[in-house]
Write a protein that holds these residues in place. Structure first.
Motif, PDB file in Angstrom:
ATOM      1  N   PRO A   1      21.994  36.931 -58.762  1.00  0.00           N
ATOM      2  CA  PRO A   1      23.191  37.256 -59.392  1.00  0.00           C
ATOM      3  C   PRO A   1      24.120  35.955 -58.278  1.00  0.00           C
ATOM      4  O   PRO A   1      24.468  35.813 -57.770  1.00  0.00           O
ATOM      5  CB  PRO A   1      23.001  39.035 -58.869  1.00  0.00           C
ATOM      6  CG  PRO A   1      21.400  39.186 -58.812  1.00  0.00           C
ATOM      7  CD  PRO A   1      20.750  37.910 -58.792  1.00  0.00           C
ATOM      8  N   TYR A   2      24.765  37.093 -59.224  1.00  0.00           N
ATOM      9  CA  TYR A   2      26.335  35.459 -58.142  1.00  0.00           C
ATOM     10  C   TYR A   2      26.588  36.239 -57.240  1.00  0.00           C
ATOM     11  O   TYR A   2      26.727  34.739 -56.994  1.00  0.00           O
ATOM     12  CB  TYR A   2      27.974  35.745 -59.442  1.00  0.00           C
ATOM     13  CG  TYR A   2      28.797  37.330 -59.928  1.00  0.00           C
ATOM     14  CD1 TYR A   2      29.729  36.763 -58.187  1.00  0.00           C
ATOM     15  CD2 TYR A   2      28.523  37.342 -60.705  1.00  0.00           C
ATOM     16  CE1 TYR A   2      30.098  38.207 -58.504  1.00  0.00           C
ATOM     17  CE2 TYR A   2      29.560  39.088 -60.311  1.00  0.00           C
ATOM     18  CZ  TYR A   2      30.204  38.951 -59.798  1.00  0.00           C
ATOM     19  OH  TYR A   2      30.810  40.584 -59.566  1.00  0.00           O
ATOM     20  N   SER A   3      26.492  37.112 -56.334  1.00  0.00           N
ATOM     21  CA  SER A   3      26.660  37.806 -55.470  1.00  0.00           C
ATOM     22  C   SER A   3      25.783  37.888 -54.359  1.00  0.00           C
ATOM     23  O   SER A   3      25.980  37.782 -53.026  1.00  0.00           O
ATOM     24  CB  SER A   3      27.929  38.822 -55.559  1.00  0.00           C
ATOM     25  OG  SER A   3      27.087  39.686 -55.534  1.00  0.00           O
ATOM     26  N   ALA A   4      24.912  37.914 -54.667  1.00  0.00           N
ATOM     27  CA  ALA A   4      23.176  37.456 -54.080  1.00  0.00           C
ATOM     28  C   ALA A   4      23.186  36.442 -53.262  1.00  0.00           C
ATOM     29  O   ALA A   4      23.443  35.316 -53.931  1.00  0.00           O
ATOM     30  CB  ALA A   4      22.041  37.945 -55.025  1.00  0.00           C
TER      31      ALA A   4
ATOM     32  N   GLY B   1      19.951  20.988 -53.251  1.00  0.00           N
ATOM     33  CA  GLY B   1      20.516  20.662 -53.977  1.00  0.00           C
ATOM     34  C   GLY B   1      19.683  21.370 -55.111  1.00  0.00           C
ATOM     35  O   GLY B   1      19.324  22.115 -55.503  1.00  0.00           O
ATOM     36  N   PRO B   2      20.554  20.429 -56.320  1.00  0.00           N
ATOM     37  CA  PRO B   2      19.172  20.643 -57.607  1.00  0.00           C
ATOM     38  C   PRO B   2      17.987  20.854 -58.215  1.00  0.00           C
ATOM     39  O   PRO B   2      17.639  20.065 -57.337  1.00  0.00           O
ATOM     40  CB  PRO B   2      19.827  19.585 -58.814  1.00  0.00           C
ATOM     41  CG  PRO B   2      21.469  19.392 -57.778  1.00  0.00           C
ATOM     42  CD  PRO B   2      21.256  19.382 -56.505  1.00  0.00           C
ATOM     43  N   SER B   3      17.390  21.937 -57.931  1.00  0.00           N
ATOM     44  CA  SER B   3      16.485  22.338 -58.198  1.00  0.00           C
ATOM     45  C   SER B   3      15.991  22.894 -59.486  1.00  0.00           C
ATOM     46  O   SER B   3      16.237  22.957 -60.329  1.00  0.00           O
ATOM     47  CB  SER B   3      15.341  22.569 -56.663  1.00  0.00           C
ATOM     48  OG  SER B   3      16.194  23.921 -56.620  1.00  0.00           O
TER      49      SER B   3
ATOM     50  N   TRP C   1      19.148  24.990 -60.768  1.00  0.00           N
ATOM     51  CA  TRP C   1      19.870  23.813 -61.537  1.00  0.00           C
ATOM     52  C   TRP C   1      20.506  23.478 -61.171  1.00  0.00           C
ATOM     53  O   TRP C   1      20.247  21.678 -60.871  1.00  0.00           O
ATOM     54  CB  TRP C   1      19.900  24.685 -62.872  1.00  0.00           C
ATOM     55  CG  TRP C   1      18.322  25.363 -62.975  1.00  0.00           C
ATOM     56  CD1 TRP C   1      17.485  25.198 -62.948  1.00  0.00           C
ATOM     57  CD2 TRP C   1      17.876  25.762 -64.571  1.00  0.00           C
ATOM     58  NE1 TRP C   1      16.476  26.186 -63.545  1.00  0.00           N
ATOM     59  CE2 TRP C   1      16.611  26.786 -64.526  1.00  0.00           C
ATOM     60  CE3 TRP C   1      19.436  25.962 -65.226  1.00  0.00           C
ATOM     61  CZ2 TRP C   1      16.286  27.052 -65.792  1.00  0.00           C
ATOM     62  CZ3 TRP C   1      19.042  26.976 -66.828  1.00  0.00           C
ATOM     63  CH2 TRP C   1      17.594  27.642 -66.759  1.00  0.00           C
ATOM     64  N   LEU C   2      21.871  23.565 -59.989  1.00  0.00           N
ATOM     65  CA  LEU C   2      22.500  23.051 -60.179  1.00  0.00           C
ATOM     66  C   LEU C   2      22.856  23.199 -58.222  1.00  0.00           C
ATOM     67  O   LEU C   2      23.714  22.981 -57.313  1.00  0.00           O
ATOM     68  CB  LEU C   2      24.226  23.356 -60.290  1.00  0.00           C
ATOM     69  CG  LEU C   2      24.068  22.762 -62.332  1.00  0.00           C
ATOM     70  CD1 LEU C   2      25.315  23.382 -62.810  1.00  0.00           C
ATOM     71  CD2 LEU C   2      23.873  21.807 -62.048  1.00  0.00           C
ATOM     72  N   GLY C   3      21.760  23.683 -58.176  1.00  0.00           N
ATOM     73  CA  GLY C   3      22.106  23.677 -56.208  1.00  0.00           C
ATOM     74  C   GLY C   3      22.475  24.825 -55.835  1.00  0.00           C
ATOM     75  O   GLY C   3      22.759  26.235 -56.683  1.00  0.00           O
ATOM     76  N   ALA C   4      22.783  25.359 -54.704  1.00  0.00           N
ATOM     77  CA  ALA C   4      22.787  26.991 -53.737  1.00  0.00           C
ATOM     78  C   ALA C   4      24.170  26.121 -52.796  1.00  0.00           C
ATOM     79  O   ALA C   4      24.237  24.873 -52.562  1.00  0.00           O
ATOM     80  CB  ALA C   4      21.957  26.889 -53.179  1.00  0.00           C
ATOM     81  N   ASP C   5      24.738  27.276 -52.274  1.00  0.00           N
ATOM     82  CA  ASP C   5      25.885  27.167 -51.211  1.00  0.00           C
ATOM     83  C   ASP C   5      25.601  27.295 -49.990  1.00  0.00           C
ATOM     84  O   ASP C   5      24.068  27.432 -50.269  1.00  0.00           O
ATOM     85  CB  ASP C   5      26.861  28.284 -52.085  1.00  0.00           C
ATOM     86  CG  ASP C   5      27.057  29.216 -52.183  1.00  0.00           C
ATOM     87  OD1 ASP C   5      26.068  29.893 -51.540  1.00  0.00           O
ATOM     88  OD2 ASP C   5      28.037  29.900 -52.787  1.00  0.00           O
TER      89      ASP C   5
ATOM     90  N   LEU D   1      25.541  27.052 -59.890  1.00  0.00           N
ATOM     91  CA  LEU D   1      25.049  27.377 -62.129  1.00  0.00           C
ATOM     92  C   LEU D   1      25.879  28.464 -62.504  1.00  0.00           C
ATOM     93  O   LEU D   1      26.693  28.725 -63.100  1.00  0.00           O
ATOM     94  CB  LEU D   1      23.903  26.903 -62.894  1.00  0.00           C
ATOM     95  CG  LEU D   1      23.735  27.605 -63.405  1.00  0.00           C
ATOM     96  CD1 LEU D   1      24.436  26.104 -64.633  1.00  0.00           C
ATOM     97  CD2 LEU D   1      22.195  27.375 -64.549  1.00  0.00           C
ATOM     98  N   VAL D   2      25.311  29.591 -61.221  1.00  0.00           N
ATOM     99  CA  VAL D   2      25.019  31.440 -62.452  1.00  0.00           C
ATOM    100  C   VAL D   2      26.948  31.398 -61.682  1.00  0.00           C
ATOM    101  O   VAL D   2      27.811  31.652 -62.918  1.00  0.00           O
ATOM    102  CB  VAL D   2      24.883  31.743 -61.411  1.00  0.00           C
ATOM    103  CG1 VAL D   2      25.283  33.607 -61.750  1.00  0.00           C
ATOM    104  CG2 VAL D   2      23.465  31.978 -61.766  1.00  0.00           C
TER     105      VAL D   2
END
Length: 321
Positions: free
Chosen positions: A67-70, A85-87, A91-95, A102-103
């Motif tokens: 989920p976008y806020s999880a 990073g992307p994995s 797919w587009l990494g994490a913050d 991505l989400v």
């Protein structure tokens, strides 16, 4: 003796000589011109892909299980607490908090498109009404409305937008979204209205308007039945070019922290977060920046293509043929 009818040449209707020759409406002519612009068609496809990306945001969250806020500190962050990073999992990494980029980008596309289209449409409606009244009625009303538009254009819109956001301190996502749309529309209608005012002042001098007056048509009927239909092309082009400006405006406010409130993601807010760790997590800045660039560029190029296609005085795409 040859009769007179036999000496006269036989007239053949043009359509009988060439059955493929058919009359076309202005909309069909505009579409034909638009289809010749290959660059516009490419970016139309790009824009459609971004729209599909935004509409399928819940599906992306479901497919990835993010989920976008999880937050996912165990899988989205490495042993040093830095975003991965992307994995395969992200797919587009994490913050920085372990959230899926991505989400969040998909939901951010929803915010950008919603704000851009809603603010542009609202500004267009207000600008058309104000510009039409000022241009056609004239006199004191024109002076007052023109001065209002001049004052609005002279205001430091970004400073006032930040002041309004800080003053009202809205906390809910819906309230902050509504206020963002209203603020952007308020500072956008004046430029729209000035252009419409000039067009109306030109149209009201035409012969068909004089004919409508001589037949006894009242002022309101002339404005909304005779004048406005002749402004459809200008309104369409101006609105399409106003959408990317509204998207950039919203991203700027979110970048500064006074736009759409968390936890709802926004491309502007993602850019602000990514700028803090760009050297170690480049994807946090590159992903929303590329999406924002493609969206605004697509709208701008499509707006230019629509303007060229709806121009009846020339066909720039076909070289004047």
């Amino acid at each position: 003796m040859t009769s007179l009818s036999e000496l006269q040449p036989e007239t053949v209707p043009p359509d009988a000589e060439n059955p493929r020759v058919k009359g076309r409406t202005p909309l069909q002519l505009a579409w034909a011109r638009f289809r010749r612009d290959k660059v516009a068609l490419v970016f139309l496809v790009v824009l459609l892909l971004i729209v599909v990306f935004a509409l399928t945001a819940p599906l992306w969250a479901s497919w990835t299980g993010h989920p976008y806020s999880a937050t996912f500190p165990k899988t989205g962050l490495d042993e040093n607490g830095q975003p991965i990073g992307p994995s395969g999992d992200f797919w587009l990494g994490a913050d920085q908090l372990g959230r899926d980029v991505l989400v969040r980008s998909a939901y951010g596309a929803r915010i950008s498109l919603l704000v851009g289209i809603a603010a542009a449409v609202l500004a267009s409606v207000v600008g058309v009404v104000v510009g039409t009244l000022a241009g056609y009625v004239g006199g004191v009303l024109d002076t007052v409305l023109a001065r209002v538009m001049d004052i609005t254009l002279a205001l430091p819109y970004l400073l006032i937008a930040i002041t309004l956001a800080v003053t009202f301190q809205v906390q809910s996502v819906a309230a902050s979204l509504t206020m963002t749309i209203v603020v952007i529309a308020f500072f956008s209608f004046a430029a729209f209205g000035r252009i419409i005012r000039g067009q109306v002042m030109s149209i009201k001098q035409k012969e068909f308007i004089e004919a409508a007056r001589s037949l006894g048509a009242n002022r309101w009927r002339i404005m909304f039945v005779d004048v406005l239909p002749n402004l459809v092309a200008q309104i369409t082009v101006l609105t399409s070019l106003l959408i990317p400006t509204s998207i950039v405006f919203e991203s700027t406010l979110s970048f500064l922290g006074v736009g759409v409130r968390p936890p709802m993601p926004s491309w502007g807010a993602m850019l602000g977060e990514g700028s803090e760790v760009f050297q170690t997590a480049w994807w946090l800045l590159v992903v929303p920046a590329v999406l924002l660039l493609l969206t605004t560029l697509s709208f701008n190029l499509l707006g230019d293509a629509v303007r060229d296609a709806m121009d009846p005085r020339g066909d720039r795409q076909s070289g004047g043929k």
